[in-house]
Design an enzyme around this catalytic site. Sequence first.
Site, PDB file in Angstrom:
ATOM      1  N   LYS A   1     -10.449   0.495  -0.863  1.00  0.00           N
ATOM      2  CA  LYS A   1     -10.297   0.256   0.570  1.00  0.00           C
ATOM      3  C   LYS A   1     -11.508   0.769   1.338  1.00  0.00           C
ATOM      4  O   LYS A   1     -11.915   1.923   1.185  1.00  0.00           O
ATOM      5  CB  LYS A   1      -9.009   0.921   1.066  1.00  0.00           C
ATOM      6  CG  LYS A   1      -8.697   0.675   2.543  1.00  0.00           C
ATOM      7  CD  LYS A   1      -7.353   1.300   2.918  1.00  0.00           C
ATOM      8  CE  LYS A   1      -7.015   1.084   4.385  1.00  0.00           C
ATOM      9  NZ  LYS A   1      -5.728   1.709   4.750  1.00  0.00           N
TER      10      LYS A   1
ATOM     11  N   CYS B   1      -4.656  -3.342   4.297  1.00  0.00           N
ATOM     12  CA  CYS B   1      -4.189  -2.835   5.587  1.00  0.00           C
ATOM     13  C   CYS B   1      -5.245  -2.912   6.707  1.00  0.00           C
ATOM     14  O   CYS B   1      -5.563  -3.988   7.169  1.00  0.00           O
ATOM     15  CB  CYS B   1      -3.663  -1.412   5.408  1.00  0.00           C
ATOM     16  SG  CYS B   1      -2.540  -0.882   6.742  1.00  0.00           S
TER      17      CYS B   1
ATOM     18  N   GLU C   1       0.851  -1.185   0.000  1.00  0.00           N
ATOM     19  CA  GLU C   1       0.000   0.000   0.000  1.00  0.00           C
ATOM     20  C   GLU C   1       0.889   1.237   0.000  1.00  0.00           C
ATOM     21  O   GLU C   1       1.958   1.239   0.637  1.00  0.00           O
ATOM     22  CB  GLU C   1      -0.886  -0.021   1.249  1.00  0.00           C
ATOM     23  CG  GLU C   1      -1.831   1.168   1.372  1.00  0.00           C
ATOM     24  CD  GLU C   1      -2.579   1.184   2.704  1.00  0.00           C
ATOM     25  OE1 GLU C   1      -3.639   1.808   2.762  1.00  0.00           O
ATOM     26  OE2 GLU C   1      -2.081   0.567   3.675  1.00  0.00           O
TER      27      GLU C   1
END
Length: 1524
Positions: free
Chosen positions: A1202, A1235, A1103
Amino acid sequence: MNPANNEEQTDNVKFLSTVKKKKRVTFRLSISPSNYSILCDVRVYGYWHRHKEITPGESTWNLEAEKKGASNTVIGMIFGCYALFDFLASLVFGKYLVQIGAKFMFVAGMFVSGAVTVLFGLLDQVPEGAVFIAMCFLLRITDAISFEAAITASSSILAKAFPNNVATVLGSLETFSGLGLVLGPPLGGFLYQSFGYEVPFIFLGCIVLLMVPLNMYILPNYESDKGKHSFWKLITLPKVAFLSFVITSFSSCFGFLEPTLSLFVLEKFNLPAGYVGLVFLGLALSYAISSPLVGLLSDKMPHLRKWLLVFGNLTLAGCYMLLGPAPFLHIKSQLWLLVLILVINGISAGIGLIPTFPEILSCAHENGFEEGLSTLGLVSGLFGAMWSVGAFVGPTLGGFLYEKIGFEWAAALQGLWALTSGLVMGLFYLLEHSRRRRRSELQNILGTEEERTALLSDESALDTFKAAVYEHAVILPNDTKTPVSPDEALFLMNKNIDILEKAIKQAAEQGAQIIVTPEDALYGWKFTRETIFPYLENIPDPQVNWIPCQDPHRFGHTPVQARLSCLAKNNSIYVVANMGDKKPCSSRNTTCPSNGHYQYNTNVVYDAKGKLVARYHKYHLYHELQFDVPEKPELVTFNTAFGKFGIFTCFDILFHDPAVTLVKDFHVDTILFPTAWMNVLPFLTAIEFHSAWAMGMRVNLLAANTHNVSLKMTGSGIYAPHSPKVYHHDMETESGKILFAEVDSHPRNSSTSPPAVNWSAYATSITPFPGPKNSFRGFISRDEFNFTKLSESAGNLTVCQKELCCHLSYRMLGKEEDEVYVLGAFAGLHGRRRREYWQVCTMLKCRSTNLTTCGQSVETALTRFEMFSLSGTFGTEYVFPEVLLTKIKLAPEKFEQIRQYSFVFFPADEYGGHGKPAALKSWVCTLLKCQTPYLKTCGEPMGSAFTKFEDSLNGTFGTMFSHRLFSVGVSLPLKDTKKVSEMEQKVQLHLLAKEDHQKQLNEIEKYYTIITGQFGLQSLDFSMILSQLLNYVAVLFFCVSRASSLDTFIAAVYEHAVILPNATLVPVSPEEALAVMNRNLDLLEGAVTSASKQGAHIIVTPEDGIYGFNFTRESIYPYLEDIPDPQVNWIPCNNPDRFGHTPVQQRLSCLAKDNSIYIVANIGDKKSCNASDPQCPPDGRYQYNTDVVFDSKGKLVARYHKQNLFLNEDQFNAPKEPEVVTFNTTFGKFGIFTCFDILFHDPAVTLVRDSRVDTILFPTAWMNVLPHLSAIEFHSAWAMGMKVNFLASNLHYPLKKMTGSGIYAPDSPRVFHYDMKTEEGKLLLAQLDSHPHPTPVVNWTSYASGVEAHSMGNQEFTGTVFFDEFTFLELKEIGGNYTVCQRDLCCHLSYKMSEKRSDEVYALGAFDGLHTVEGSYYLQICTLLKCKTTDLHTCGDSVETASTRFEMFSLSGTFGTQYVFPEVLLSEIQLAPGEFQVSSDGRLFSLKPTSGPVLTVTLFGRLYEKDSAPNALSDLTTQALRYL
């Protein structure tokens, strides 16, 4: 062994005496600083010799000189000539130190210096006038020359004697200089006042003269070859030039004080003359005390030297600004301030000056200067010369400025010199650090110079190469127990090299590119530490870029290395040889041997130009007391145009490091293996085990063995992964043998390379064969085996020991009555030492028909086997297959290892059959007859059939399932998979539809015609087979579709050190943004290319890996692109402008396409919106943190936005609904998220539970938070808890604690990386199962709910872990059972420590509550953790190291969730793969004692249903941001 004659004995006794004397060198040198202190006393006695400090001696001499007719100008010239001749002498003595001799130069310098000191005391007896003046000049010049001779030689001798402690030793010498500064004036004054002018000089001169014979005895003679370098080459090195400026700066600063400070003190503070010396005392004492401490720090932490130097200069500059103080500071001059500044001045002088000598020396070595006295002389001479320049300029300029502008301004200007040198050195070091970092990043991408050549010039790479190995009959010494002279040792080694030379020339003539020679080939074996020493040479690190053939004396006396290098160079061939290395060490090093040298069994490799390219010190010694073991295993590789090579020696092959690591982690193509192997039957003959190791590890192995029949040493070979190329075993002659063979440069890419093997898959899937009950035990090399006899000429047998069961199917051509064969199993620690754990399945011949001889050495046999199949329930992937025939022969290409796997055939819920599993070999599927025309009966038992196939698809016929079932095994060509797949879809569409039966039959006839035409089947009578074809065809196509998939794949993740923009809060132009992204893509391209070349199918990058972090909405916008839905079927590499300007997507797509690899990357997506959308941001666009996946053809196959943004990702929007993104490949089904998503249910859990993905792709920019949320710790736990593969690619940015990437399987991490020390990225590769094997479902509360809580009274206490309040209980005993509860959660721990340390505290903790810091999520955690200190209030604080190991632990808890992630973290942030397990009743328990000290053992539970909606940032959130 033959006894030595008398002459040899005499020489040996002399040499042994020399050896013993050298053992005392270190001790003797340790007392020599006392001698130097006497020299310093003389030099500083009235410091007028060099520093001209005011003393009674100086004043008296000045008066005496005036009486003798010397004017003030002449007196100044007498003093000034010292610096000039000191400067000249430094250069001369430094250059010719080797020719003159270091010891002679030092002793002679001391002698002349002492004599000159005595003569100075007699100057008052010389007649006045010209004679007196001439004598003064003569003595002063002689004093300068002699003093510089002693100083230059002493520095060189000490640096030579203490190569690892140069700064410490020189710092200690400066202590004596400081003591001379303190003691010289009062001692001189006392002698002068008591005895007059002459006595002080005569007394101290005589003391120095008395030290001369003592030093003649103490100091060793150091011999060295004349160096080829000059002062000019040294001083023209930029770094050395700047350091010379620093030395001159310090010297001038000291010299400045000589004529100025005493006058300033007398005028400013009206002190009596006798008190002036006390003012200087602060400078002298602080310098004397700080110098050795700085030297010690400089040696222990050499990376700090440069910053110590810069700090010392800048501090010194500040001191001189405050010495007056400078008028512009407007600070009143006070005596106490002056003394304080002088003290700081002395300390800063030590800090800045001591590191200069080792820094210059290090720079010289880095730039090709030889390691020896010649270079030390140059460095010592340069140091002295630069000091002399400053010693002249400082007082001269200082006196002038004092008169013109006063002390305050003069001192400030002098400080400006120090400031300039400090800033210049600081700037230079910053630029140097930047260059090295860029170079490191480039090397990280492209590897070594050879790797860059291979990557940039693929056309120069060779697909195959010709290798040679030479089995050498060594010429041995007459005696290895008595030392010989170096000349005798060299004479013997040259005799062996003469033989090797012929083999090398023959290999080169035959076209070989590399030749390997044996271990111990130059001198033999069975030495002591003393007797091997004459055979050793100093072998430098290959990074010095050395061709011994061209520069043989660069690293001392190296005749063997020079000859080997010339053999390689003159014959244009790589030469691999084994010899001895010696490395001096200091007695301060606690591991340093008594003789002051480490001695290593060493392999060296010289390339075709004669350059030293590899050096390896043997790690696993075999009764080799003459050698030392390196501190840690060395992983030595080098690259060539014909592959990547690794190297180790003999006994190393039986251990994990370095042998396995070179193959598994460094992915070498070929192993170079010098050995002195003694053959041990039945398993450990050289050719047998070495060929098996090559096959098991799937690499080439070039094994060169020593030939010595009396010690059973023979057996060399060139082994490829699939079969031996050539080998030699000869126990009858005493002759050497050279072998040649052509091998693949990259065997893993070869079509003949064997596939990866699951060694236990077949053995664990079958029921053990029933066997005879008369199993018995026998011994092989101290190992107790379980045996069972092969009583019949054919059959199936199983024998087990502990966890290992061995299965054998066999058929003999004929059973010999006088020969007995057995099947054996062994699982346990091997041999007398019990160091290596073995699992062995073996079929072997007994020595006789007496079963007690089974396992004894046998070399001949008569029984032949028509077939055999051997397997075992091995608990390891490291299994080496051996087949040895009679008379110690191999069986190349007469056996193979088969990759086994389980294949579930026709599950009942899909096809209506019984779903009985069958173990299949290779890519074989089954075409079978169904019981009736209805598909649901496919798989039912059948006893007959009518349809005949006149030709098969490659025709492998056999039976399957059971003896009642008629079946045909069909192997289909994979090249037709695409067409088969297309037809499969059409056939299934019609055949599985429940419509008109006649329509089905018509469609079958149509597509059957297609099938026969495609695969070449004979045309069949359709009316004859119509009723049965429906039954066959669906099964056939199902098998074909499965045959095209992969059971395993190679994954790669890249931890990327991102290049950040200069500013992230101010918008830049799109061109500037693209420039930053392209710089990062350049680095990622190197990783992608490297991964592809190593066979990876997919690579994950981090990321924020393309542009960084900490943006605003406006400043991120130039970095964004429009990323379309993957359903548009787009390959950006082919059509880059289809969706606007998309240069980043285009480049990623082309990288994937050009390297035939799936690429996972993280970039920014932008989507326009308008006011009709109530959620549209004010700037009219959505901005998303986005993962993209491009397949191996460059096609965009996945896009994920995300969902769970971290605290400071204000530049991005969260999608309105969580996106559940998956895609299918031939190596499994993949899901992706980013993440912070991992801590929430959607999309992470949904992907695994509902979409049933096999592997999660996880780009992340993870900041490590101990004790529970470090990257490798939590990510590996999540993979285990969710039972999926997990590919985690983290950013590398230690300043924000970002590191920790890995490839994790459900059962254990395959590879991981955690590095908070360097600034470099890291590429990881590992092989994974495409479809991870299902593991038992865990009931996380089953065990814990049945445990009765152990009452511990009121001993619980609370502590904070990442802002969550835990309930803790201290573990006070070395072992026991503990329970701690919080709310609904009770945690139970059973444990036993290896020892209970008084300086470490461990606690059992429980937390059951809502975590509300950087997010809002409900946790239940049971944890065993180490507290930061013995203070219980520190339990829960971040801890990275520990000392306590645990013999066992078992942790469980009454969790209210099925989502529990098991973590075990060891000291220094290391995982513990294979050391723990989770039971089906919810216990996390150890399988064996931990391999390292424990930081945490944790069960991390998530109750997603109790999560609350996130609120605005709270105070705790602010704290968390600060914490992170």
